[in-house]
Design an enzyme around this catalytic site. Structure first.
Site, PDB file in Angstrom:
ATOM      1  N   LYS A  22       0.836  -1.207   0.000  1.00 51.70           N
ATOM      2  CA  LYS A  22       0.000   0.000   0.000  1.00 51.70           C
ATOM      3  C   LYS A  22       0.869   1.256   0.000  1.00 51.70           C
ATOM      4  O   LYS A  22       0.692   2.171  -0.802  1.00 51.70           O
ATOM      5  CB  LYS A  22      -0.912   0.034   1.229  1.00 51.70           C
ATOM      6  CG  LYS A  22      -1.567   1.393   1.492  1.00 51.70           C
ATOM      7  CD  LYS A  22      -2.420   1.390   2.734  1.00 51.70           C
ATOM      8  CE  LYS A  22      -1.705   1.604   4.014  1.00 51.70           C
ATOM      9  NZ  LYS A  22      -1.348   2.994   4.332  1.00 51.70           N
ATOM     10  N   ASN A  23       1.838   1.304   0.917  1.00 50.51           N
ATOM     11  CA  ASN A  23       2.611   2.535   1.090  1.00 50.51           C
ATOM     12  C   ASN A  23       3.597   2.800  -0.034  1.00 50.51           C
ATOM     13  O   ASN A  23       4.080   3.914  -0.192  1.00 50.51           O
ATOM     14  CB  ASN A  23       3.303   2.532   2.455  1.00 50.51           C
ATOM     15  CG  ASN A  23       2.276   2.682   3.565  1.00 50.51           C
ATOM     16  OD1 ASN A  23       1.132   3.044   3.302  1.00 50.51           O
ATOM     17  ND2 ASN A  23       2.676   2.389   4.779  1.00 50.51           N
ATOM     18  N   ARG A  94      -4.181  10.883   4.305  1.00 47.59           N
ATOM     19  CA  ARG A  94      -3.026  11.767   4.424  1.00 47.59           C
ATOM     20  C   ARG A  94      -2.083  11.669   3.236  1.00 47.59           C
ATOM     21  O   ARG A  94      -1.483  12.621   2.786  1.00 47.59           O
ATOM     22  CB  ARG A  94      -2.229  11.391   5.663  1.00 47.59           C
ATOM     23  CG  ARG A  94      -2.830  11.792   6.955  1.00 47.59           C
ATOM     24  CD  ARG A  94      -1.771  11.607   7.962  1.00 47.59           C
ATOM     25  NE  ARG A  94      -0.551  12.183   7.455  1.00 47.59           N
ATOM     26  CZ  ARG A  94      -0.324  13.496   7.421  1.00 47.59           C
ATOM     27  NH1 ARG A  94      -1.248  14.301   7.857  1.00 47.59           N
ATOM     28  NH2 ARG A  94       0.777  13.992   6.935  1.00 47.59           N
ATOM     29  N   CYS A 118      -4.488  12.909  12.490  1.00 41.85           N
ATOM     30  CA  CYS A 118      -5.281  11.672  12.426  1.00 41.85           C
ATOM     31  C   CYS A 118      -5.189  10.987  13.774  1.00 41.85           C
ATOM     32  O   CYS A 118      -4.528  11.488  14.690  1.00 41.85           O
ATOM     33  CB  CYS A 118      -4.792  10.776  11.296  1.00 41.85           C
ATOM     34  SG  CYS A 118      -3.291   9.883  11.710  1.00 41.85           S
ATOM     35  N   ARG A 123       0.725  14.915  12.860  1.00 45.82           N
ATOM     36  CA  ARG A 123       1.291  14.717  11.515  1.00 45.82           C
ATOM     37  C   ARG A 123       1.402  16.009  10.709  1.00 45.82           C
ATOM     38  O   ARG A 123       0.777  16.153   9.652  1.00 45.82           O
ATOM     39  CB  ARG A 123       0.517  13.636  10.788  1.00 45.82           C
ATOM     40  CG  ARG A 123       0.474  12.343  11.603  1.00 45.82           C
ATOM     41  CD  ARG A 123      -0.208  11.216  10.919  1.00 45.82           C
ATOM     42  NE  ARG A 123       0.601  10.623   9.886  1.00 45.82           N
ATOM     43  CZ  ARG A 123       0.222   9.536   9.192  1.00 45.82           C
ATOM     44  NH1 ARG A 123      -0.950   8.985   9.460  1.00 45.82           N
ATOM     45  NH2 ARG A 123       0.985   9.026   8.251  1.00 45.82           N
ATOM     46  N   ASP A 308       4.530   0.520  12.083  1.00 42.20           N
ATOM     47  CA  ASP A 308       3.304  -0.074  11.536  1.00 42.20           C
ATOM     48  C   ASP A 308       3.113  -1.532  11.939  1.00 42.20           C
ATOM     49  O   ASP A 308       2.104  -2.138  11.585  1.00 42.20           O
ATOM     50  CB  ASP A 308       3.296   0.044  10.005  1.00 42.20           C
ATOM     51  CG  ASP A 308       3.250   1.499   9.547  1.00 42.20           C
ATOM     52  OD1 ASP A 308       3.523   1.750   8.366  1.00 42.20           O
ATOM     53  OD2 ASP A 308       2.950   2.374  10.380  1.00 42.20           O
ATOM     54  N   ILE A 330       7.831   6.990  16.887  1.00 42.31           N
ATOM     55  CA  ILE A 330       7.511   7.685  15.629  1.00 42.31           C
ATOM     56  C   ILE A 330       6.244   8.531  15.755  1.00 42.31           C
ATOM     57  O   ILE A 330       6.221   9.694  15.359  1.00 42.31           O
ATOM     58  CB  ILE A 330       7.352   6.673  14.476  1.00 42.31           C
ATOM     59  CG1 ILE A 330       8.591   5.765  14.365  1.00 42.31           C
ATOM     60  CG2 ILE A 330       7.071   7.385  13.150  1.00 42.31           C
ATOM     61  CD1 ILE A 330       9.858   6.491  13.941  1.00 42.31           C
ATOM     62  N   ARG A 400      -8.595  -0.306   4.521  1.00 42.89           N
ATOM     63  CA  ARG A 400      -7.681   0.655   3.924  1.00 42.89           C
ATOM     64  C   ARG A 400      -6.340   0.017   3.575  1.00 42.89           C
ATOM     65  O   ARG A 400      -5.650   0.463   2.664  1.00 42.89           O
ATOM     66  CB  ARG A 400      -7.420   1.816   4.899  1.00 42.89           C
ATOM     67  CG  ARG A 400      -8.662   2.622   5.257  1.00 42.89           C
ATOM     68  CD  ARG A 400      -8.266   3.850   6.047  1.00 42.89           C
ATOM     69  NE  ARG A 400      -7.278   4.626   5.293  1.00 42.89           N
ATOM     70  CZ  ARG A 400      -6.814   5.807   5.719  1.00 42.89           C
ATOM     71  NH1 ARG A 400      -7.226   6.268   6.882  1.00 42.89           N
ATOM     72  NH2 ARG A 400      -5.932   6.476   5.001  1.00 42.89           N
TER      73      ARG A 400
HETATM   74  C1  EPZ Z   1       4.477   6.818   6.204  1.00 45.66           C
HETATM   75  O1  EPZ Z   1       3.754   7.937   6.707  1.00 45.66           O
HETATM   76  C2  EPZ Z   1       3.464   5.663   6.140  1.00 45.66           C
HETATM   77  N1  EPZ Z   1       2.358   6.046   5.298  1.00 45.66           N
HETATM   78  C3  EPZ Z   1       2.948   5.359   7.548  1.00 45.66           C
HETATM   79  O2  EPZ Z   1       2.107   4.211   7.470  1.00 45.66           O
HETATM   80  C4  EPZ Z   1       4.128   5.006   8.435  1.00 45.66           C
HETATM   81  O3  EPZ Z   1       3.678   4.819   9.750  1.00 45.66           O
HETATM   82  C5  EPZ Z   1       5.160   6.164   8.425  1.00 45.66           C
HETATM   83  O4  EPZ Z   1       5.565   6.453   7.076  1.00 45.66           O
HETATM   84  C6  EPZ Z   1       6.403   5.830   9.232  1.00 45.66           C
HETATM   85  O5  EPZ Z   1       6.991   4.667   8.780  1.00 45.66           O
HETATM   86  C7  EPZ Z   1       2.503   6.001   3.950  1.00 45.66           C
HETATM   87  O6  EPZ Z   1       3.544   5.689   3.407  1.00 45.66           O
HETATM   88  C8  EPZ Z   1       1.314   6.367   3.140  1.00 45.66           C
HETATM   89  P1  EPZ Z   1       6.649  10.255   8.183  1.00 45.66           P
HETATM   90  P2  EPZ Z   1       4.368   9.413   6.652  1.00 45.66           P
HETATM   91  O7  EPZ Z   1       6.590  11.476   7.367  1.00 45.66           O
HETATM   92  O8  EPZ Z   1       5.102   9.597   5.385  1.00 45.66           O
HETATM   93  C9  EPZ Z   1       6.482  13.489  11.739  1.00 45.66           C
HETATM   94  C10 EPZ Z   1       0.209   2.875   7.816  1.00 45.66           C
HETATM   95  O9  EPZ Z   1      -0.229   2.342   8.846  1.00 45.66           O
HETATM   96  N2  EPZ Z   1       6.535  14.488  10.650  1.00 45.66           N
HETATM   97  O10 EPZ Z   1       7.871   9.418   8.107  1.00 45.66           O
HETATM   98  O11 EPZ Z   1       3.273  10.356   6.977  1.00 45.66           O
HETATM   99  C11 EPZ Z   1       5.150  12.734  11.724  1.00 45.66           C
HETATM  100  O12 EPZ Z   1       4.148  13.455  12.383  1.00 45.66           O
HETATM  101  C12 EPZ Z   1       0.730   4.324   7.849  1.00 45.66           C
HETATM  102  O13 EPZ Z   1       0.255   2.327   6.711  1.00 45.66           O
HETATM  103  C13 EPZ Z   1       6.638  15.812  10.975  1.00 45.66           C
HETATM  104  O14 EPZ Z   1       6.700  16.188  12.160  1.00 45.66           O
HETATM  105  O15 EPZ Z   1       5.388   9.330   7.872  1.00 45.66           O
HETATM  106  C14 EPZ Z   1       5.507  11.440  12.409  1.00 45.66           C
HETATM  107  O16 EPZ Z   1       5.454  11.607  13.786  1.00 45.66           O
HETATM  108  C15 EPZ Z   1       0.481   4.999   9.155  1.00 45.66           C
HETATM  109  N3  EPZ Z   1       6.662  16.726   9.979  1.00 45.66           N
HETATM  110  C16 EPZ Z   1       6.935  11.203  11.938  1.00 45.66           C
HETATM  111  O17 EPZ Z   1       7.447  12.477  11.506  1.00 45.66           O
HETATM  112  C17 EPZ Z   1       6.588  16.366   8.648  1.00 45.66           C
HETATM  113  O18 EPZ Z   1       6.610  17.231   7.762  1.00 45.66           O
HETATM  114  C18 EPZ Z   1       7.042  10.195  10.788  1.00 45.66           C
HETATM  115  O19 EPZ Z   1       6.321  10.678   9.697  1.00 45.66           O
HETATM  116  C19 EPZ Z   1       6.488  15.003   8.337  1.00 45.66           C
HETATM  117  C20 EPZ Z   1       6.458  14.062   9.353  1.00 45.66           C
END
Ligand code: EPZ
Length: 422
Positions: A22-23, A94, A118, A123, A308, A330, A400
């Site tokens: 998915k991701n 998202r 969320c 996020r 995850d 995370i 999802r």
């Molecule tokens: C991806 O989300 C995945 N989603 C998430 O999977 C996964 O949990 C996450 O990476 C971490 O591995 C998809 O790929 C669609 P991040 P993403 O940007 O890209 C903070 C699932 O269950 N952050 O690496 O949104 C953020 O809030 C989902 O399939 C900022 O502060 O993750 C989080 O605490 C859930 N500012 C951390 O970093 C930003 O601009 C990691 O976020 C961006 C992120």
């Protein structure tokens, strides 16, 4: 709303096919915005999030057609493109924010709704904004929308991210491939989904080096062409199903699984008393002997233990001998499954980003509620090992990210059925 009923039914035996990720697919689909030629994605997962991304791309002017029962996505974007990603679609998912980079690269401007928070965390998008600003984009927030523009086009740059964000790395990659000059991204995310995106972009004619490491170098090109790309295996679906024989016994082979996708996870399984064997067709998983042993887990960016899989691992450790400590580093609010597992007799204390899990001999079936995607499947895993019947409601969360759960688990002997809601 549908719900799923699970009855503990002892050891599982057989094979479970693992779908495309998915991701990865959610990042690959927006790449179609980068070329006027078709991009075909094979081994695509059939999930509601993929349908939402299809809806979003269609609203921007792209065409996405599901072929072969949806396992192949034929995408193209040769006509007029509107640069606006609307709140009504973005708020559903998202990952919609992954159109920001490609729209900026293709059109020089984009208006993308901020997704908002969320269930698992606030996020924000500051890391995305910093990364794209480094390439020369001017981005401001107005009325809940990010207004981004790069008059004269994006320019290559050296940028170091404050945190290895997956989404920000993907947006930077998809922007930098059409920027003028060379870009270097430091502290980049290293997830297999990033590697898959880089491979797809290279197949479209991009010049990229270093994906999978913390430093990625991109040499901008004038245009990208079409390509066909197989979506990488879903390591989170893989890890989830590897836990099924671990939590209720038996032996299951996860078809398409590879150790390299789930190494840190396998180390924890080994410590907990679960054996994982690589076969010609996947990963064979079974308990070594006796009860699961307690282990401590800390979630980290890849190659660390994936956040995850944290909820699913908690379900396993709720049945372990001894006390485990899970630390979620995370997301700030990713223990919503704990109170639901406690309804099933688990003994868990949550304090901030730490959960202490005192293993119990046996969980008991109960009515529980899914709160997010990974929490929902952890309740199903717990139900497989529990005495009696577990009813999981709000399974739209599950749909999802998991295709045909009842069929996949039913095929290896689980007693599981979906009850259609009103
Ligand atoms: C991806 O989300 C995945 N989603 C998430 O999977 C996964 O949990 C996450 O990476 C971490 O591995 C998809 O790929 C669609 P991040 P993403 O940007 O890209 C903070 C699932 O269950 N952050 O690496 O949104 C953020 O809030 C989902 O399939 C900022 O502060 O993750 C989080 O605490 C859930 N500012 C951390 O970093 C930003 O601009 C990691 O976020 C961006 C992120």
């Amino acid at each position: 709303m549908d719900s799923i009923i699970v009855r503990g039914n002892g050891p599982l035996h057989g094979q479970i096919p693992i779908a495309g990720a998915k991701n990865a697919c959610l990042a690959l689909m927006p790449a179609t915005l980068l070329s006027e030629e078709p991009l075909t994605l094979t081994n695509a997962p059939r999930l509601s999030d993929i349908r939402t991304m299809t809806e979003l791309l269609a609203s921007l002017g792209a065409e996405v057609t599901g072929l072969q029962d949806g396992k192949v996505l034929a995408t193209s974007c040769h006509g007029e493109i509107t640069p606006v990603a609307d709140y009504d679609i973005v708020r559903k998912m998202r990952a919609s924010n992954l159109v920001l980079g490609p729209l900026l690269a293709r059109l020089g401007h984009a208006v993308v709704s901020l997704p908002g928070g969320c269930a698992i965390g606030a996020r924000p998008m500051d890391i995305h904004i910093d990364a794209l600003s480094a390439l020369g984009a001017e981005i401001e927030l107005k009325d809940g929308y990010l207004h981004a523009q790069a008059l004269g086009g994006l320019r290559g740059a050296l940028h170091e991210m404050r945190f290895a964000s997956v989404g920000a790395t993907e947006n930077f990659l998809m922007a930098a491939v059409l920027a003028k000059g060379t870009s270097v991204l430091k502290n980049a995310a290293r997830e297999p989904e990033i590697v898959d995106l880089a491979r797809c972009l290279r197949a479209m004619g991009a010049e990229i080096e270093g994906e999978g490491s913390s430093t990625i170098t991109i040499q901008g090109v004038d245009r990208l062409h079409g390509a066909t790309h197989p979506v990488v295996t879903d390591r989170i679906e893989l890890g989830t199903y590897m836990l099924a024989p671990a939590i209720c016994g038996g032996e299951v082979e996860c078809l398409g699984g590879k150790i390299e996708l789930v190494e840190s996870f396998c180390e924890k399984l080994d410590a907990a008393g679960v054996s994982v064997e690589e076969t010609a067709t996947g990963l064979k998983v079974k308990r070594k002997n006796g009860r699961i042993r307690a282990v401590d887990v800390v979630t980290e960016p890849f190659p660390g233990f994936p956040t995850d899989l944290q909820a699913q691992m908690m379900a396993l450790l709720a049945t372990a001998e001894g006390t485990s400590v899970l630390e979620e580093k995370i997301f700030e609010n990713r223990f919503m499954h704990a109170p639901e597992l406690m309804r099933m007799g688990a003994r868990i204390e949550v304090q901030g980003g730490q959960a202490t899990v005192h293993g119990v001999e046996k969980l008991k079936g109960a009515r529980v509620m899914a709160t997010d995607l990974r929490a929902s499947v952890s309740l199903i895993l717990a139900g497989l090992a529990a005495e009696g019947e577990t009813v999981v409601s709000r399974v739209y969360h599950l749909d999802r990210g998991y295709e045909r759960v009842e069929e996949k688990l039913g095929a290896v002997g689980a007693k599981i059925e979906r009850v259609k809601g009103e």
